[in-house]
Design a protein around this motif. Structure first.
Motif, mmCIF file in Angstrom:
data_model
loop_
_atom_site.group_PDB
_atom_site.id
_atom_site.type_symbol
_atom_site.label_atom_id
_atom_site.label_comp_id
_atom_site.label_asym_id
_atom_site.label_seq_id
_atom_site.Cartn_x
_atom_site.Cartn_y
_atom_site.Cartn_z
ATOM 1 N N GLY A 256 12.352 42.302 40.306
ATOM 2 C CA GLY A 256 12.640 43.715 40.149
ATOM 3 C C GLY A 256 12.289 44.286 38.793
ATOM 4 N N PRO A 257 12.363 45.622 38.683
ATOM 5 C CA PRO A 257 12.059 46.317 37.436
ATOM 6 C C PRO A 257 13.227 46.215 36.449
ATOM 7 C CG PRO A 257 12.762 47.887 39.074
ATOM 8 C CD PRO A 257 12.720 46.559 39.762
ATOM 9 N N VAL A 258 13.069 46.863 35.301
ATOM 10 C CA VAL A 258 14.126 46.861 34.284
ATOM 11 C C VAL A 258 15.199 47.865 34.690
ATOM 12 C CG1 VAL A 258 14.676 47.182 31.851
ATOM 13 C CG2 VAL A 258 12.447 46.252 32.503
ATOM 14 N N THR A 259 16.346 47.348 35.090
ATOM 15 C CA THR A 259 17.468 48.199 35.484
ATOM 16 C C THR A 259 18.731 47.862 34.698
ATOM 17 O OG1 THR A 259 18.106 46.668 37.253
ATOM 18 C CG2 THR A 259 16.589 48.463 37.837
ATOM 19 N N GLU A 260 18.697 46.771 33.932
ATOM 20 C CA GLU A 260 19.893 46.323 33.222
ATOM 21 C C GLU A 260 19.566 45.974 31.776
ATOM 22 O OE1 GLU A 260 22.372 44.194 36.807
ATOM 23 O OE2 GLU A 260 20.487 43.281 36.149
ATOM 24 N N LYS A 261 20.599 45.886 30.957
ATOM 25 C CA LYS A 261 20.430 45.569 29.537
ATOM 26 C C LYS A 261 21.517 44.596 29.107
ATOM 27 C CE LYS A 261 18.506 46.051 25.487
ATOM 28 N NZ LYS A 261 19.017 44.746 25.026
ATOM 29 N N TYR A 262 21.116 43.612 28.329
ATOM 30 C CA TYR A 262 22.082 42.712 27.701
ATOM 31 C C TYR A 262 22.579 43.363 26.410
ATOM 32 C CZ TYR A 262 20.620 38.989 30.884
ATOM 33 O OH TYR A 262 20.362 38.242 32.004
ATOM 34 N N VAL A 263 23.884 43.400 26.243
ATOM 35 C CA VAL A 263 24.488 44.048 25.076
ATOM 36 C C VAL A 263 25.593 43.144 24.516
ATOM 37 C CG1 VAL A 263 25.649 46.112 24.180
ATOM 38 C CG2 VAL A 263 24.066 46.317 26.121
ATOM 39 N N SER A 264 25.539 42.866 23.215
ATOM 40 C CA SER A 264 26.623 42.133 22.553
ATOM 41 C C SER A 264 27.673 43.134 22.088
ATOM 42 C CB SER A 264 26.093 41.348 21.351
ATOM 43 O OG SER A 264 25.246 40.298 21.776
ATOM 44 N N VAL A 265 28.944 42.870 22.416
ATOM 45 C CA VAL A 265 30.051 43.719 21.987
ATOM 46 C C VAL A 265 30.922 42.871 21.058
ATOM 47 C CG1 VAL A 265 31.894 45.267 22.725
ATOM 48 C CG2 VAL A 265 29.983 44.792 24.270
ATOM 49 N N VAL A 266 30.970 43.250 19.789
ATOM 50 C CA VAL A 266 31.598 42.388 18.787
ATOM 51 C C VAL A 266 32.482 43.185 17.824
ATOM 52 C CG1 VAL A 266 29.738 40.687 18.879
ATOM 53 C CG2 VAL A 266 29.557 42.596 17.296
ATOM 54 N N ILE B 197 31.824 39.514 23.354
ATOM 55 C CA ILE B 197 31.119 39.077 24.555
ATOM 56 C C ILE B 197 29.721 39.666 24.578
ATOM 57 C CG2 ILE B 197 31.867 41.041 25.979
ATOM 58 C CD1 ILE B 197 32.333 39.057 28.282
ATOM 59 N N THR B 198 28.809 39.011 25.294
ATOM 60 C CA THR B 198 27.492 39.578 25.579
ATOM 61 C C THR B 198 27.426 39.805 27.082
ATOM 62 O OG1 THR B 198 26.451 38.425 23.723
ATOM 63 C CG2 THR B 198 25.001 39.257 25.452
ATOM 64 N N VAL B 199 27.266 41.054 27.483
ATOM 65 C CA VAL B 199 27.313 41.403 28.903
ATOM 66 C C VAL B 199 25.979 41.965 29.373
ATOM 67 C CG1 VAL B 199 29.793 41.808 29.007
ATOM 68 C CG2 VAL B 199 28.284 43.660 28.291
ATOM 69 N N LYS B 200 25.801 41.937 30.694
ATOM 70 C CA LYS B 200 24.620 42.544 31.317
ATOM 71 C C LYS B 200 25.094 43.768 32.087
ATOM 72 C CE LYS B 200 22.744 40.570 34.924
ATOM 73 N NZ LYS B 200 21.979 39.668 35.810
ATOM 74 N N VAL B 201 24.615 44.943 31.687
ATOM 75 C CA VAL B 201 25.119 46.180 32.284
ATOM 76 C C VAL B 201 23.965 47.047 32.784
ATOM 77 C CG1 VAL B 201 27.149 46.185 30.785
ATOM 78 C CG2 VAL B 201 25.101 47.427 30.061
ATOM 79 N N PRO B 202 24.225 47.874 33.794
ATOM 80 C CA PRO B 202 23.195 48.812 34.252
ATOM 81 C C PRO B 202 22.827 49.803 33.149
ATOM 82 C CG PRO B 202 24.958 48.618 35.872
ATOM 83 C CD PRO B 202 25.440 47.936 34.636
ATOM 84 N N LEU B 203 21.565 50.097 33.002
ATOM 85 C CA LEU B 203 21.143 51.141 32.075
ATOM 86 C C LEU B 203 21.829 52.444 32.464
ATOM 87 C CD1 LEU B 203 17.314 50.353 32.008
ATOM 88 C CD2 LEU B 203 18.954 49.893 30.185
#
Length: 440
Positions: free
Chosen positions: A158-168, A175-181
């Motif tokens: 699939g295409p780019v629909t999500e982003k990994y984001v570190s929340v610190v 945590i580092t999560v994978k969230v929908p753009l």
């Protein structure tokens, strides 16, 4: 696979630099690229997502990066990675036997090792021309998440629909999560168990080069991290400073010690950026040497000069950024210059990450932020049509349309651009030339 086919797939699937400025990845593919470099330097303090992603998906990422190298005809394929990322290096060594033309470029734990101009010099010895693009030196640089997104695009996931984001920082569970753009910053922070300070401030992107965001702001393809900081934190106070006051403070107290220039990573590579001369000229309105102002074009905005080097807490980076913006707004062209030779003193003027974190009062936040890839239940998203350098994508859906996750909702604009896709399934709520909202 040839370059044209690979470029078409990456553009259609919306793959851009997953950090930095979001340069469309397809536009980096060139037969001029004799060397390609995978950037796993994790430039900013406290960030971990690239090393985490590369450790977990070593084979997939290396295989895709090798394919990119073969497609452009690169003679050298290098993975730039810090020496102390030992678990990730082990994961890489377990798969590199199948790729004899891929090698590791080991880096020291210094800042800004992830700056692509610095990275290129560290692993190849090449100096990129001041103001020039890496491809002029026969080099193309890609970050880890970008290549992972390319892997997903090429493998049919699939295409780019999500982003990994570190929340610190000031959160219950870093945590580092994978969230929908298009997910709001508030929702992402809630995934870390909520905040642990009153009046929290969201620092988006990293402590050195990031900016203060608001809770309703959507995650984009370049959102790497959210640092939740107390309102009275040193970094927040510096970011909220007033540039006119900064200039007055500099006029009153800058002693022109040249420490900002001595530790400037671009200056150490021979680029003609000299913050101490700029501070003197700007504060005294001395325009006898206009090159001092023109050379602000070569500042990479890493922030070392004002957040580490200056013992008086002055703001060279902020003031140079303002001057650079004025030059661009008035159509003043960037000067063409040749870099000076790199001196041996450069090795002794690197800034250790540990000392930088201590200076920024971040040591207490240097904790694990484990990768969590479970699907997040986001009910609505606001998807920006410009999440990359170049022309915004153009919406091809209308209010009330039913869309599925991964469906193209905005086609590439004219010129440099990529497609934008639905990041959740649902009903289109708003469509304009800036964003599209979807209600799940």
């Amino acid at each position: 696979m040839d370059i044209k086919e690979l470029s078409s797939i990456l553009q259609e699937k919306g793959v851009v630099g997953a950090g930095g400025a979001g340069f469309p990845t397809y536009a980096k593919l060139s037969e001029k690229a004799e060397t390609i470099i995978l950037n796993c330097a994790e430039c900013e303090p406290l960030l971990r997502l690239h090393q985490q992603l590369l450790k977990k998906y070593a084979k997939e990422i290396v295989d895709t990066f090798h394919l990119i190298g073969e497609t452009v005809g690169a003679k050298e394929i290098i993975i730039g990675i810090k020496k102390h990322y030992k678990d990730t290096i082990k994961a890489l060594n377990d798969v590199l036997g199948a790729y004899p033309n891929v090698r590791l470029g080991l880096l020291d734990e210094v800042y800004p090792a992830g700056d692509e101009v610095v990275l290129i010099y560290e692993v190849t010895g090449k100096v990129v021309r001041p103001g020039g693009l890496p491809i002029e030196s026969g080099v193309a640089v890609f970050n880890v998440e970008t290549v992972y997104n390319a892997y997903r695009a090429l493998s049919g996931q699939g295409p780019v629909t999500e982003k990994y984001v570190s929340v610190v920082a000031e959160v219950e569970q870093p945590i580092t999560v994978k969230v929908p753009l298009g997910t709001t910053l508030d929702e992402v922070v809630a995934m870390a168990g909520g905040v642990t300070t009153k009046n929290p401030v969201y620092f988006v992107g990293g402590p050195m080069m990031g900016n203060i965001g608001v809770g309703s702001q959507p995650v984009t393809k370049t959102t790497n991290a959210i640092l939740v900081l107390p309102e009275d934190h040193y970094l927040v106070e510096r970011k909220r400073s007033n540039s006119s006051i900064d200039l007055k403070r500099a006029a009153a107290s800058c002693c022109n010690c040249s420490m900002c220039t001595d530790l400037c990573p671009r200056n150490r590579l021979g680029h003609p950026i000299e913050p101490h001369l700029f501070m003197r000229a700007a504060t005294f309105k001395d325009v006898q040497d206009p090159n001092i102002f023109l050379n602000t074009y070569f500042c990479c905005s890493c922030g070392l000069c004002e957040l580490y080097s200056c013992f008086q807490g002055l703001s060279p980076r902020t003031l140079m950024t303002e001057y650079k913006g004025q030059l661009k707004a008035n159509g003043v062209p960037m000067p063409q210059v040749t870099p000076k030779p790199v001196g041996p003193e450069r090795e002794y003027r690197k800034v250790p990450m540990k000392r930088l974190m201590a200076r920024l009062d971040l040591v207490k936040y240097n904790k694990d932020a484990p990768l969590d890839e479970k699907e997040q239940g986001v009910k609505a998203v606001k998807i920006l049509l410009s999440q990359h350098i170049g022309a915004p994508a153009k919406a091809i859906v209308k209010v009330g349309d039913k869309v599925k996750k991964g469906q193209l909702i905005a086609e590439p604009g004219k010129g440099l651009s990529v497609g934008i896709h639905a990041t959740i399934s649902g009903t289109v709520g708003t469509v304009d030339d800036r964003f599209i909202t979807i209600q799940g």
